[in-house]
Enzyme design. Structure first.
Site, PDB file in Angstrom:
ATOM      1  N   ASN A 292       8.090  -5.741  -1.299  1.00 52.01           N
ATOM      2  CA  ASN A 292       8.063  -4.589  -0.402  1.00 52.01           C
ATOM      3  C   ASN A 292       6.601  -4.504   0.055  1.00 52.01           C
ATOM      4  O   ASN A 292       5.756  -3.933  -0.641  1.00 52.01           O
ATOM      5  CB  ASN A 292       8.497  -3.303  -1.097  1.00 52.01           C
ATOM      6  CG  ASN A 292       8.539  -2.132  -0.116  1.00 52.01           C
ATOM      7  OD1 ASN A 292       8.061  -2.245   1.014  1.00 52.01           O
ATOM      8  ND2 ASN A 292       9.105  -1.017  -0.550  1.00 52.01           N
TER       9      ASN A 292
ATOM     10  N   HIS B 131      12.924  -3.132   1.572  1.00 55.80           N
ATOM     11  CA  HIS B 131      12.395  -1.812   1.930  1.00 55.80           C
ATOM     12  C   HIS B 131      13.313  -0.738   1.378  1.00 55.80           C
ATOM     13  O   HIS B 131      14.539  -0.913   1.351  1.00 55.80           O
ATOM     14  CB  HIS B 131      12.293  -1.646   3.448  1.00 55.80           C
ATOM     15  CG  HIS B 131      11.378  -2.644   4.061  1.00 55.80           C
ATOM     16  ND1 HIS B 131      10.008  -2.528   3.976  1.00 55.80           N
ATOM     17  CD2 HIS B 131      11.620  -3.806   4.723  1.00 55.80           C
ATOM     18  CE1 HIS B 131       9.452  -3.572   4.561  1.00 55.80           C
ATOM     19  NE2 HIS B 131      10.404  -4.366   5.010  1.00 55.80           N
TER      20      HIS B 131
ATOM     21  N   PRO C 178       0.793  -1.234   0.000  1.00 54.05           N
ATOM     22  CA  PRO C 178       0.000   0.000   0.000  1.00 54.05           C
ATOM     23  C   PRO C 178       0.822   1.279   0.000  1.00 54.05           C
ATOM     24  O   PRO C 178       1.839   1.375   0.688  1.00 54.05           O
ATOM     25  CB  PRO C 178      -0.818  -0.111   1.295  1.00 54.05           C
ATOM     26  CG  PRO C 178      -0.095  -1.104   2.131  1.00 54.05           C
ATOM     27  CD  PRO C 178       0.551  -2.060   1.179  1.00 54.05           C
ATOM     28  N   ASN C 179       0.327   2.227  -0.765  1.00 51.58           N
ATOM     29  CA  ASN C 179       0.837   3.603  -0.872  1.00 51.58           C
ATOM     30  C   ASN C 179       2.132   3.730  -1.675  1.00 51.58           C
ATOM     31  O   ASN C 179       2.575   4.843  -1.941  1.00 51.58           O
ATOM     32  CB  ASN C 179       1.012   4.239   0.524  1.00 51.58           C
ATOM     33  CG  ASN C 179      -0.321   4.366   1.239  1.00 51.58           C
ATOM     34  OD1 ASN C 179      -1.271   4.899   0.690  1.00 51.58           O
ATOM     35  ND2 ASN C 179      -0.397   3.839   2.452  1.00 51.58           N
TER      36      ASN C 179
ATOM     37  N   ALA D 145       3.416  -0.982   4.644  1.00 52.65           N
ATOM     38  CA  ALA D 145       2.904  -1.025   6.022  1.00 52.65           C
ATOM     39  C   ALA D 145       2.403  -2.414   6.419  1.00 52.65           C
ATOM     40  O   ALA D 145       2.414  -2.759   7.610  1.00 52.65           O
ATOM     41  CB  ALA D 145       1.799   0.010   6.200  1.00 52.65           C
TER      42      ALA D 145
ATOM     43  N   GLU E  35      12.373 -10.077   1.400  1.00 51.97           N
ATOM     44  CA  GLU E  35      11.716  -8.860   1.894  1.00 51.97           C
ATOM     45  C   GLU E  35      12.620  -7.659   1.616  1.00 51.97           C
ATOM     46  O   GLU E  35      13.810  -7.695   1.946  1.00 51.97           O
ATOM     47  CB  GLU E  35      11.490  -8.993   3.405  1.00 51.97           C
ATOM     48  CG  GLU E  35      10.932  -7.732   4.043  1.00 51.97           C
ATOM     49  CD  GLU E  35      10.810  -7.834   5.572  1.00 51.97           C
ATOM     50  OE1 GLU E  35      11.046  -8.915   6.137  1.00 51.97           O
ATOM     51  OE2 GLU E  35      10.495  -6.799   6.172  1.00 51.97           O
TER      52      GLU E  35
ATOM     53  N   TYR F 100      11.435   9.039   1.088  1.00 48.77           N
ATOM     54  CA  TYR F 100      11.427   8.027   0.022  1.00 48.77           C
ATOM     55  C   TYR F 100      12.047   8.504  -1.293  1.00 48.77           C
ATOM     56  O   TYR F 100      12.121   7.735  -2.248  1.00 48.77           O
ATOM     57  CB  TYR F 100       9.981   7.556  -0.217  1.00 48.77           C
ATOM     58  CG  TYR F 100       9.355   6.917   1.002  1.00 48.77           C
ATOM     59  CD1 TYR F 100       9.861   5.725   1.515  1.00 48.77           C
ATOM     60  CD2 TYR F 100       8.287   7.510   1.657  1.00 48.77           C
ATOM     61  CE1 TYR F 100       9.301   5.138   2.648  1.00 48.77           C
ATOM     62  CE2 TYR F 100       7.711   6.929   2.789  1.00 48.77           C
ATOM     63  CZ  TYR F 100       8.226   5.750   3.277  1.00 48.77           C
ATOM     64  OH  TYR F 100       7.680   5.174   4.387  1.00 48.77           O
TER      65      TYR F 100
ATOM     66  N   ARG G 172      13.908   3.764  12.030  1.00 53.72           N
ATOM     67  CA  ARG G 172      12.694   4.602  12.051  1.00 53.72           C
ATOM     68  C   ARG G 172      11.862   4.314  13.316  1.00 53.72           C
ATOM     69  O   ARG G 172      12.406   3.849  14.310  1.00 53.72           O
ATOM     70  CB  ARG G 172      11.918   4.370  10.751  1.00 53.72           C
ATOM     71  CG  ARG G 172      12.740   4.773   9.506  1.00 53.72           C
ATOM     72  CD  ARG G 172      11.944   4.655   8.234  1.00 53.72           C
ATOM     73  NE  ARG G 172      10.799   5.554   8.243  1.00 53.72           N
ATOM     74  CZ  ARG G 172       9.781   5.479   7.372  1.00 53.72           C
ATOM     75  NH1 ARG G 172       9.803   4.557   6.423  1.00 53.72           N
ATOM     76  NH2 ARG G 172       8.783   6.324   7.434  1.00 53.72           N
TER      77      ARG G 172
ATOM     78  N   ARG H  51       4.935  12.308  -2.746  1.00 48.71           N
ATOM     79  CA  ARG H  51       4.825  12.762  -1.361  1.00 48.71           C
ATOM     80  C   ARG H  51       6.030  12.274  -0.576  1.00 48.71           C
ATOM     81  O   ARG H  51       6.667  11.309  -0.958  1.00 48.71           O
ATOM     82  CB  ARG H  51       3.570  12.193  -0.683  1.00 48.71           C
ATOM     83  CG  ARG H  51       2.312  12.336  -1.476  1.00 48.71           C
ATOM     84  CD  ARG H  51       1.268  13.178  -0.760  1.00 48.71           C
ATOM     85  NE  ARG H  51       0.247  13.601  -1.710  1.00 48.71           N
ATOM     86  CZ  ARG H  51      -0.763  12.844  -2.115  1.00 48.71           C
ATOM     87  NH1 ARG H  51      -0.918  11.651  -1.629  1.00 48.71           N
ATOM     88  NH2 ARG H  51      -1.630  13.292  -2.989  1.00 48.71           N
TER      89      ARG H  51
HETATM   90  O1  CA2 Z   1      10.810   1.773   3.367  1.00 47.51           O
HETATM   91  C1  CA2 Z   1       9.961   1.083   2.803  1.00 47.51           C
HETATM   92  O2  CA2 Z   1      10.087   0.622   1.684  1.00 47.51           O
HETATM   93  C2  CA2 Z   1       8.619   0.838   3.526  1.00 47.51           C
HETATM   94  O3  CA2 Z   1       8.167  -0.457   3.177  1.00 47.51           O
HETATM   95  C3  CA2 Z   1       7.671   1.892   2.997  1.00 47.51           C
HETATM   96  C4  CA2 Z   1       6.316   1.848   3.677  1.00 47.51           C
HETATM   97  C5  CA2 Z   1       6.454   1.866   5.192  1.00 47.51           C
HETATM   98  O4  CA2 Z   1       5.182   1.709   5.796  1.00 47.51           O
HETATM   99  C6  CA2 Z   1       7.385   0.775   5.685  1.00 47.51           C
HETATM  100  O5  CA2 Z   1       7.502   0.885   7.084  1.00 47.51           O
HETATM  101  C7  CA2 Z   1       8.744   0.905   5.039  1.00 47.51           C
HETATM  102  C8  CA2 Z   1       5.465   3.065   3.245  1.00 47.51           C
HETATM  103  C9  CA2 Z   1       5.194   3.095   1.774  1.00 47.51           C
HETATM  104  C10 CA2 Z   1       4.400   4.313   1.467  1.00 47.51           C
HETATM  105  O6  CA2 Z   1       5.183   5.147   0.655  1.00 47.51           O
HETATM  106  C11 CA2 Z   1       4.799   6.437   0.516  1.00 47.51           C
HETATM  107  C12 CA2 Z   1       5.416   7.130  -0.496  1.00 47.51           C
HETATM  108  C13 CA2 Z   1       5.107   8.437  -0.694  1.00 47.51           C
HETATM  109  C14 CA2 Z   1       4.172   9.057   0.112  1.00 47.51           C
HETATM  110  C15 CA2 Z   1       3.555   8.358   1.126  1.00 47.51           C
HETATM  111  C16 CA2 Z   1       3.882   7.033   1.323  1.00 47.51           C
END
Ligand code: CA2
Length: 144
Positions: A73, A99, A9-10, A76, A97, A22, A106, A17
């Site tokens: 990946n 990230h 997700p996301n 969340a 896995e 990221y 974090r 964003r």
């Molecule tokens: O660091 C990673 O790749 C994560 O899997 C990214 C997830 C986070 O919940 C994990 O803890 C670590 C979040 C992905 C959402 O990415 C966004 C990108 C732009 C704006 C908002 C969220």
């Protein structure tokens, strides 16, 4: 060899964003880099993203016999999803896995991965390079 890349997700928002966490790269950019490296390594990739937990579970269930490894990946869902963990364990397909960010550097709730115990290993904190390292690890686990 075929490798399935799954994104949770996301991750479709990458590059739009939170660039301080990221970066500016979009998921389509990352897919392009993965495809370039996969061509060099002469492997096939399928690259998917979903915001829906059940869809990711379905793709993992269908991977058996079609893909020799999964690189995921789970975003969340990494920290919350027993369903994804059970699907990975049941599939028998070696899973890596990955990230973008270093989840251990974090918030505390990101330190726990429910899928890590059923994955072959975890790559975390190398930005888009985590995807390339995941690809290379997936090829290595198949050869191991
Ligand atoms: O660091 C990673 O790749 C994560 O899997 C990214 C997830 C986070 O919940 C994990 O803890 C670590 C979040 C992905 C959402 O990415 C966004 C990108 C732009 C704006 C908002 C969220």
């Amino acid at each position: 060899m075929k490798i399935l890349f799954l994104n949770g997700p996301n991750l479709n928002l990458l590059g739009q964003r939170e660039p301080e966490i990221y970066g500016n790269t979009t998921l389509a950019d990352i897919e392009g880099k993965v495809r370039e490296r996969a061509a060099e390594l002469k492997v096939e990739v399928d690259f998917r993203q979903s915001n829906v937990e059940g869809e990711l579970v379905g793709w993992i269930q269908q991977a058996k016999g079609k893909f020799e490894a999964i690189v995921i990946n789970a975003a969340a869902y990494t920290h919350t999803s027993i369903a994804l963990r059970d699907a990975i364990a049941a599939s028998g397909v070696p899973t890596i896995e990955i990230h973008l960010s270093n989840v251990h550097a974090r918030e505390k709730f990101r330190h726990k991965s429910l899928i890590a115990p059923v994955c072959r290993g975890q790559i975390t904190g190398f930005g888009q390079k985590s995807y390339i390292l995941g690809l290379e690890a997936a090829i290595d686990v198949k050869d191991a």
